[in-house]
Design an enzyme around this catalytic site. Structure first.
Site, PDB file in Angstrom:
ATOM      1  N   ASP A 185      40.521  41.536  37.865  1.00 10.84           N
ATOM      2  CA  ASP A 185      41.227  40.757  38.896  1.00 10.84           C
ATOM      3  C   ASP A 185      42.746  40.833  38.706  1.00 10.84           C
ATOM      4  O   ASP A 185      43.225  40.891  37.572  1.00 10.84           O
ATOM      5  CB  ASP A 185      40.778  39.282  38.754  1.00 10.84           C
ATOM      6  CG  ASP A 185      40.918  38.462  40.025  1.00 10.84           C
ATOM      7  OD1 ASP A 185      41.834  38.730  40.812  1.00 10.84           O
ATOM      8  OD2 ASP A 185      40.106  37.542  40.197  1.00 10.84           O
ATOM      9  N   HIS A 239      44.367  38.290  39.615  1.00 16.30           N
ATOM     10  CA  HIS A 239      44.600  36.866  39.380  1.00 16.30           C
ATOM     11  C   HIS A 239      43.723  36.402  38.225  1.00 16.30           C
ATOM     12  O   HIS A 239      42.885  37.176  37.749  1.00 16.30           O
ATOM     13  CB  HIS A 239      44.245  36.073  40.649  1.00 16.30           C
ATOM     14  CG  HIS A 239      44.872  36.635  41.892  1.00 16.30           C
ATOM     15  ND1 HIS A 239      44.218  37.548  42.694  1.00 16.30           N
ATOM     16  CD2 HIS A 239      46.099  36.448  42.436  1.00 16.30           C
ATOM     17  CE1 HIS A 239      45.016  37.890  43.695  1.00 16.30           C
ATOM     18  NE2 HIS A 239      46.167  37.250  43.567  1.00 16.30           N
ATOM     19  N   ASP A 270      40.922  43.126  44.417  1.00 15.91           N
ATOM     20  CA  ASP A 270      42.387  43.069  44.338  1.00 15.91           C
ATOM     21  C   ASP A 270      42.912  43.384  42.942  1.00 15.91           C
ATOM     22  O   ASP A 270      44.125  43.483  42.735  1.00 15.91           O
ATOM     23  CB  ASP A 270      42.941  41.762  44.926  1.00 15.91           C
ATOM     24  CG  ASP A 270      42.640  40.515  44.100  1.00 15.91           C
ATOM     25  OD1 ASP A 270      42.552  40.589  42.871  1.00 15.91           O
ATOM     26  OD2 ASP A 270      42.509  39.431  44.721  1.00 15.91           O
ATOM     27  N   ASP A 285      36.720  41.801  41.299  1.00 16.40           N
ATOM     28  CA  ASP A 285      37.563  41.412  42.444  1.00 16.40           C
ATOM     29  C   ASP A 285      38.372  42.662  42.800  1.00 16.40           C
ATOM     30  O   ASP A 285      39.141  43.177  41.973  1.00 16.40           O
ATOM     31  CB  ASP A 285      38.468  40.245  42.007  1.00 16.40           C
ATOM     32  CG  ASP A 285      39.375  39.730  43.107  1.00 16.40           C
ATOM     33  OD1 ASP A 285      39.698  40.490  44.043  1.00 16.40           O
ATOM     34  OD2 ASP A 285      39.795  38.557  43.013  1.00 16.40           O
ATOM     35  N   ASP A 331      42.231  33.086  38.408  1.00 15.64           N
ATOM     36  CA  ASP A 331      41.279  32.158  39.028  1.00 15.64           C
ATOM     37  C   ASP A 331      40.886  30.983  38.131  1.00 15.64           C
ATOM     38  O   ASP A 331      39.724  30.580  38.090  1.00 15.64           O
ATOM     39  CB  ASP A 331      40.033  32.929  39.523  1.00 15.64           C
ATOM     40  CG  ASP A 331      40.393  33.955  40.603  1.00 15.64           C
ATOM     41  OD1 ASP A 331      41.498  33.863  41.186  1.00 15.64           O
ATOM     42  OD2 ASP A 331      39.565  34.858  40.865  1.00 15.64           O
ATOM     43  N   HIS A 366      38.688  29.928  45.793  1.00 18.62           N
ATOM     44  CA  HIS A 366      38.519  31.242  45.127  1.00 18.62           C
ATOM     45  C   HIS A 366      39.506  31.425  43.969  1.00 18.62           C
ATOM     46  O   HIS A 366      39.316  32.305  43.144  1.00 18.62           O
ATOM     47  CB  HIS A 366      38.610  32.416  46.125  1.00 18.62           C
ATOM     48  CG  HIS A 366      39.986  32.756  46.608  1.00 18.62           C
ATOM     49  ND1 HIS A 366      40.344  34.032  47.023  1.00 18.62           N
ATOM     50  CD2 HIS A 366      41.097  32.000  46.753  1.00 18.62           C
ATOM     51  CE1 HIS A 366      41.611  34.031  47.403  1.00 18.62           C
ATOM     52  NE2 HIS A 366      42.090  32.824  47.259  1.00 18.62           N
ATOM     53  N   GLU A 388      35.883  39.983  47.481  1.00 16.55           N
ATOM     54  CA  GLU A 388      37.202  40.027  48.125  1.00 16.55           C
ATOM     55  C   GLU A 388      37.458  41.255  49.008  1.00 16.55           C
ATOM     56  O   GLU A 388      38.587  41.490  49.427  1.00 16.55           O
ATOM     57  CB  GLU A 388      38.344  39.847  47.101  1.00 16.55           C
ATOM     58  CG  GLU A 388      38.358  38.491  46.376  1.00 16.55           C
ATOM     59  CD  GLU A 388      38.837  37.308  47.234  1.00 16.55           C
ATOM     60  OE1 GLU A 388      39.467  37.552  48.289  1.00 16.55           O
ATOM     61  OE2 GLU A 388      38.548  36.143  46.852  1.00 16.55           O
ATOM     62  N   HIS A 391      36.029  35.176  46.155  1.00 19.57           N
ATOM     63  CA  HIS A 391      35.676  35.069  44.734  1.00 19.57           C
ATOM     64  C   HIS A 391      35.085  33.716  44.333  1.00 19.57           C
ATOM     65  O   HIS A 391      34.636  33.559  43.198  1.00 19.57           O
ATOM     66  CB  HIS A 391      36.885  35.426  43.855  1.00 19.57           C
ATOM     67  CG  HIS A 391      36.518  36.122  42.587  1.00 19.57           C
ATOM     68  ND1 HIS A 391      37.438  36.797  41.802  1.00 19.57           N
ATOM     69  CD2 HIS A 391      35.328  36.260  41.944  1.00 19.57           C
ATOM     70  CE1 HIS A 391      36.818  37.301  40.745  1.00 19.57           C
ATOM     71  NE2 HIS A 391      35.543  36.989  40.804  1.00 19.57           N
TER      72      HIS A 391
HETATM   73  N1  LIG Z   1      40.085  35.462  43.920  1.00 15.33           N
HETATM   74  C1  LIG Z   1      41.343  35.543  44.345  1.00 15.33           C
HETATM   75  N2  LIG Z   1      41.737  36.545  45.086  1.00 15.33           N
HETATM   76  N3  LIG Z   1      42.154  34.564  43.971  1.00 15.33           N
HETATM   77  C2  LIG Z   1      43.518  34.460  44.391  1.00 15.33           C
HETATM   78  C3  LIG Z   1      44.123  33.178  43.896  1.00 15.33           C
HETATM   79  C4  LIG Z   1      45.575  33.089  44.244  1.00 15.33           C
HETATM   80  C5  LIG Z   1      46.281  31.857  43.720  1.00 15.33           C
HETATM   81  N4  LIG Z   1      46.376  31.877  42.291  1.00 15.33           N
HETATM   82  C6  LIG Z   1      45.587  30.581  44.198  1.00 15.33           C
HETATM   83  O1  LIG Z   1      45.062  29.851  43.400  1.00 15.33           O
HETATM   84  O2  LIG Z   1      45.579  30.329  45.364  1.00 15.33           O
HETATM   85 MN   LIG Z   2      39.625  36.664  41.959  1.00 12.20          MN
HETATM   86 MN   LIG Z   3      42.130  38.302  42.863  1.00 15.93          MN
END
Ligand SMILES: NC(=[NH2+])NCCC[C@H](N)C(=O)O
Ligand SMILES: [Mn+2]
Ligand SMILES: [Mn+2]
Length: 304
Positions: free
Chosen positions: A127, A129, A233, A231, A131, A144, A276, A104
């Site tokens: 997402d 998350h 996920d 994303d 980010d 990411h 992702e 990402h």
């Molecule tokens: N684009 C993603 N899948 N991001 C996941 C980030 C997970 C976590 N918050 C980190 O900063 O490491």
């Molecule tokens: Mn993401």
């Molecule tokens: Mn994510």
């Protein structure tokens, strides 16, 4: 303004970047998505798709210091700078950029490229998350997890300055859908910035239609176009297992499709990216296939 409603030309750009997630496999995402026939799928809908190929990534970076807070920064800056140039160039030709990742962190390059043409951009960030970490809040050092913060103008200067430091998103026009894993520093940031986050609680409580109604209102208010940052996920890992940072309790296959169909119906989409997808962690290519199915709905496939 070029949107899916008035452009029949899509430029597919692959970015086999894995350094932002520091996990191998996601660099094979573009290959998995292409071999799930994304091009034919979009051409059936009447689009002309030209594949620009992959941006070259130097995967053999020096192994970084485990304590480092911005892992593989230099190569990530280089790749995203190139991506921003390519996206801007394709848009300049009146084409719709569809970027396939990769982790990402590539949203930085995609969106900085779009911002060269679209002044006020609304963004839907689908997402698990949010980010919005920076080098000061991250616990992983993975870029990411920082891309949205960078696009709002926060984070390391070598990232925020890609395509010009003045090119950034307005937090009022950014929505996150599907969030269920938010770090402590991110909570604070989201609150300070006033970003509307539709968590899984909101999706459960109000349903995807109500969530999308409010989301579309926010990303459309005073903007010149909408970008979708998808994303995989964000989806439930039972339905999209091939991701590096899965989180239980996600968006269902049907809810995801509805969101894409509804977004298509709304119009105003100027660009999109799919990130992702990690075929090494996937089960029978399910995640890449879901990604292509969602792209089908996003570009106008209908059940009937
Ligand atoms: N684009 C993603 N899948 N991001 C996941 C980030 C997970 C976590 N918050 C980190 O900063 O490491
Ligand atoms: Mn993401
Ligand atoms: Mn994510």
């Amino acid at each position: 303004m070029i949107t899916t409603k008035n452009s029949n030309d899509i430029s597919l750009i692959g970015v086999p970047l894995q350094l932002g997630a520091n996990r191998s496999g996601v660099d094979m995402g573009p290959t998995a998505i292409r071999s799930s026939n994304i091009q034919a799928r979009l051409e059936t809908l009447g689009f002309h798709v030209s594949d620009c190929g992959d941006i070259e990534v130097n995967r053999l970076q020096d192994r970084c210091d485990p304590d480092e807070k911005l892992k593989y920064l230099a190569e990530i800056v280089r790749v995203n700078t190139k991506l921003a140039e390519m996206v801007a160039q394709e848009m300049g030709k009146g084409r719709f950029p569809l970027v396939i990742g990769g982790d990402h962190s590539i949203a930085i390059g995609t969106i900085k490229g779009i911002l060269q043409h679209v002044n006020k951009l609304g963004v839907i960030w689908f997402d698990a998350h949010t980010d919005v970490n920076t080098e000061f809040t991250t616990t992983s050092g993975h870029i990411h997890g920082m891309s949205l913060a960078v696009l709002l103008g926060h984070g390391h200067a070598s990232l925020t300055s890609i395509g010009g430091a003045d090119k950034k998103l307005d937090p009022r026009n950014v929505v996150i859908i599907g969030a269920r894993s938010i770090d402590p520093g991110e909570r604070l940031f989201l609150k300070e910035q006033g970003i509307r986050v539709f968590t899984m609680y909101d999706i459960d409580k109000y349903g995807m239609k109500a969530v999308m109604d409010e989301a579309l209102e926010r990303v459309s208010a005073g903007t010149d176009g909408i970008h979708l940052s998808l994303d995989l996920d964000g989806m439930d890992p039972r339905e999209a297992p091939g991701v590096g940072t899965p989180v239980e309790g996600g968006i269902t296959y049907r809810e995801s499709h509805f969101a894409m169909e509804y977004l298509h119906e709304h119009g105003a989409l100027v660009s999109a990216e799919i990130v992702e997808v990690n075929p090494m962690l996937d089960v029978n290519n399910r995640t890449a296939k879901s990604a292509v199915d969602l792209a089908g709905s996003l570009f106008g496939e209908r059940i009937l």
